[in-house]
Design an enzyme around this catalytic site. Structure first.
Site, PDB file in Angstrom:
ATOM      1  N   GLU A 280       8.678   5.307  16.022  1.00 19.74           N
ATOM      2  CA  GLU A 280       8.328   4.939  14.652  1.00 19.74           C
ATOM      3  C   GLU A 280       6.862   4.544  14.558  1.00 19.74           C
ATOM      4  O   GLU A 280       6.152   4.914  13.606  1.00 19.74           O
ATOM      5  CB  GLU A 280       9.231   3.794  14.184  1.00 19.74           C
ATOM      6  CG  GLU A 280       8.971   3.320  12.759  1.00 19.74           C
ATOM      7  CD  GLU A 280       7.994   2.167  12.697  1.00 19.74           C
ATOM      8  OE1 GLU A 280       7.224   2.092  11.721  1.00 19.74           O
ATOM      9  OE2 GLU A 280       7.990   1.351  13.636  1.00 19.74           O
TER      10      GLU A 280
ATOM     11  N   ASP B 296       4.318   6.827  12.223  1.00 13.67           N
ATOM     12  CA  ASP B 296       3.569   6.255  11.110  1.00 13.67           C
ATOM     13  C   ASP B 296       2.136   6.778  11.115  1.00 13.67           C
ATOM     14  O   ASP B 296       1.574   7.117  10.062  1.00 13.67           O
ATOM     15  CB  ASP B 296       3.590   4.731  11.224  1.00 13.67           C
ATOM     16  CG  ASP B 296       2.751   4.057  10.158  1.00 13.67           C
ATOM     17  OD1 ASP B 296       3.118   4.146   8.982  1.00 13.67           O
ATOM     18  OD2 ASP B 296       1.725   3.441  10.509  1.00 13.67           O
TER      19      ASP B 296
ATOM     20  N   GLU C 111       9.997   8.131  10.117  1.00 12.95           N
ATOM     21  CA  GLU C 111       8.739   8.169  10.869  1.00 12.95           C
ATOM     22  C   GLU C 111       8.996   8.492  12.340  1.00 12.95           C
ATOM     23  O   GLU C 111       8.207   9.218  12.971  1.00 12.95           O
ATOM     24  CB  GLU C 111       8.014   6.841  10.723  1.00 12.95           C
ATOM     25  CG  GLU C 111       7.485   6.611   9.312  1.00 12.95           C
ATOM     26  CD  GLU C 111       6.814   5.270   9.120  1.00 12.95           C
ATOM     27  OE1 GLU C 111       6.026   5.141   8.166  1.00 12.95           O
ATOM     28  OE2 GLU C 111       7.079   4.347   9.926  1.00 12.95           O
TER      29      GLU C 111
ATOM     30  N   ASP D   3      11.951   3.806   8.759  1.00 15.00           N
ATOM     31  CA  ASP D   3      11.536   3.763  10.160  1.00 15.00           C
ATOM     32  C   ASP D   3      12.036   4.982  10.929  1.00 15.00           C
ATOM     33  O   ASP D   3      11.310   5.569  11.737  1.00 15.00           O
ATOM     34  CB  ASP D   3      12.061   2.489  10.835  1.00 15.00           C
ATOM     35  CG  ASP D   3      11.345   1.237  10.353  1.00 15.00           C
ATOM     36  OD1 ASP D   3      10.315   1.370   9.656  1.00 15.00           O
ATOM     37  OD2 ASP D   3      11.818   0.130  10.679  1.00 15.00           O
TER      38      ASP D   3
END
EC number: 3.1.26.3
Length: 229
Positions: free
Chosen positions: A45, A49, A121, A118
């Site tokens: 995650e 991102d 990502e 989350d």
């Protein structure tokens, strides 16, 4: 590693054939189910991102070659924020294949915005680790699709926009109050009031506090900017 039927179907929905399917399994594993032999998706995650951010920054630059940094920043934030990532995740049924511990499953984890965002990502990072940046970029552009071109030219977060409106008029920052919470624990509904120091207020209800705050802020700002509307 052979994927289960449901995760294999999810991989097909993604449009990516993993040469390292264990990456996808890890991306779908929440910390509530992690173990020394079963790592969770938190590190992916973190990486995803950044990959998402780079793809979106590049896409926005290409979509509007004349926009300033100040114009691009709120559009960028609108496209990468948690609500958008979670919405994309819902569109591909990611919640259905999340690997959760019992407590998270019982509390409605498959529908929780933060968990979905989350994991979305993390899935982006899994594709990046499996096949490189161009594959991850293609995935993001396909999944975000029309959202990129349709993002509001003034896509400021409603809470930020309301705060800026208040500050420009010498007012204190808006105040948000939760006045009601209804529904079961796995599907709560929050009612939030956004209130200015002058007494004006607006309320909104949503399935997450942040969503309700955003909606209340948007309603209050619209009311203040168009009092006769």
């Amino acid at each position: 590693m052979k994927l289960s039927a449901d995760i294999a179907a999810f991989s097909n929905r993604l449009g990516h054939d993993f040469s390292r399917p264990e990456l996808l399994v890890r991306a779908l594993t929440h910390s509530s189910l992690s173990a020394p032999t079963r790592p969770d998706n938190q590190r992916l995650e973190f990486l995803g991102d950044r990959v998402l951010g780079l793809v979106m920054a590049e896409a926005l630059l290409e979509a509007d070659t004349g926009a300033t940094e100040g114009q691009l920043a709120p559009r960028f934030n609108a496209l990468v924020r948690r609500e958008t990532c979670a919405d994309v995740a819902r569109g591909i049924g990611l919640g259905d294949v999340l690997k959760l511990g019992r407590s998270e499953m019982m509390s409605g984890g498959r529908r929780k915005e933060a968990l979905l965002a989350d994991a979305m990502e993390a899935v982006i990072a899994a594709v990046y680790r499996d096949a490189g940046f161009e594959a991850a970029k293609a995935l993001v552009l396909r999944l975000w699709g029309a959202r990129i071109g349709a993002v509001d030219p003034d896509a400021r977060d409603p809470k930020t926009a309301l705060q800026e409106w208040a500050q420009a008029r010498g007012l204190h920052p808006p105040h948000y109050v939760e006045i009601a919470r209804e529904g079961p624990d796995h599907a709560p509904q929050f009612t939030i009031v956004a209130r200015l120091s002058t007494g004006e207020e607006a309320r909104a209800t949503a399935g997450a506090k942040r969503q309700a705050e955003q909606a209340a802020a948007k309603a209050l700002l619209q009311r203040m900017e168009n009092p006769d509307g």
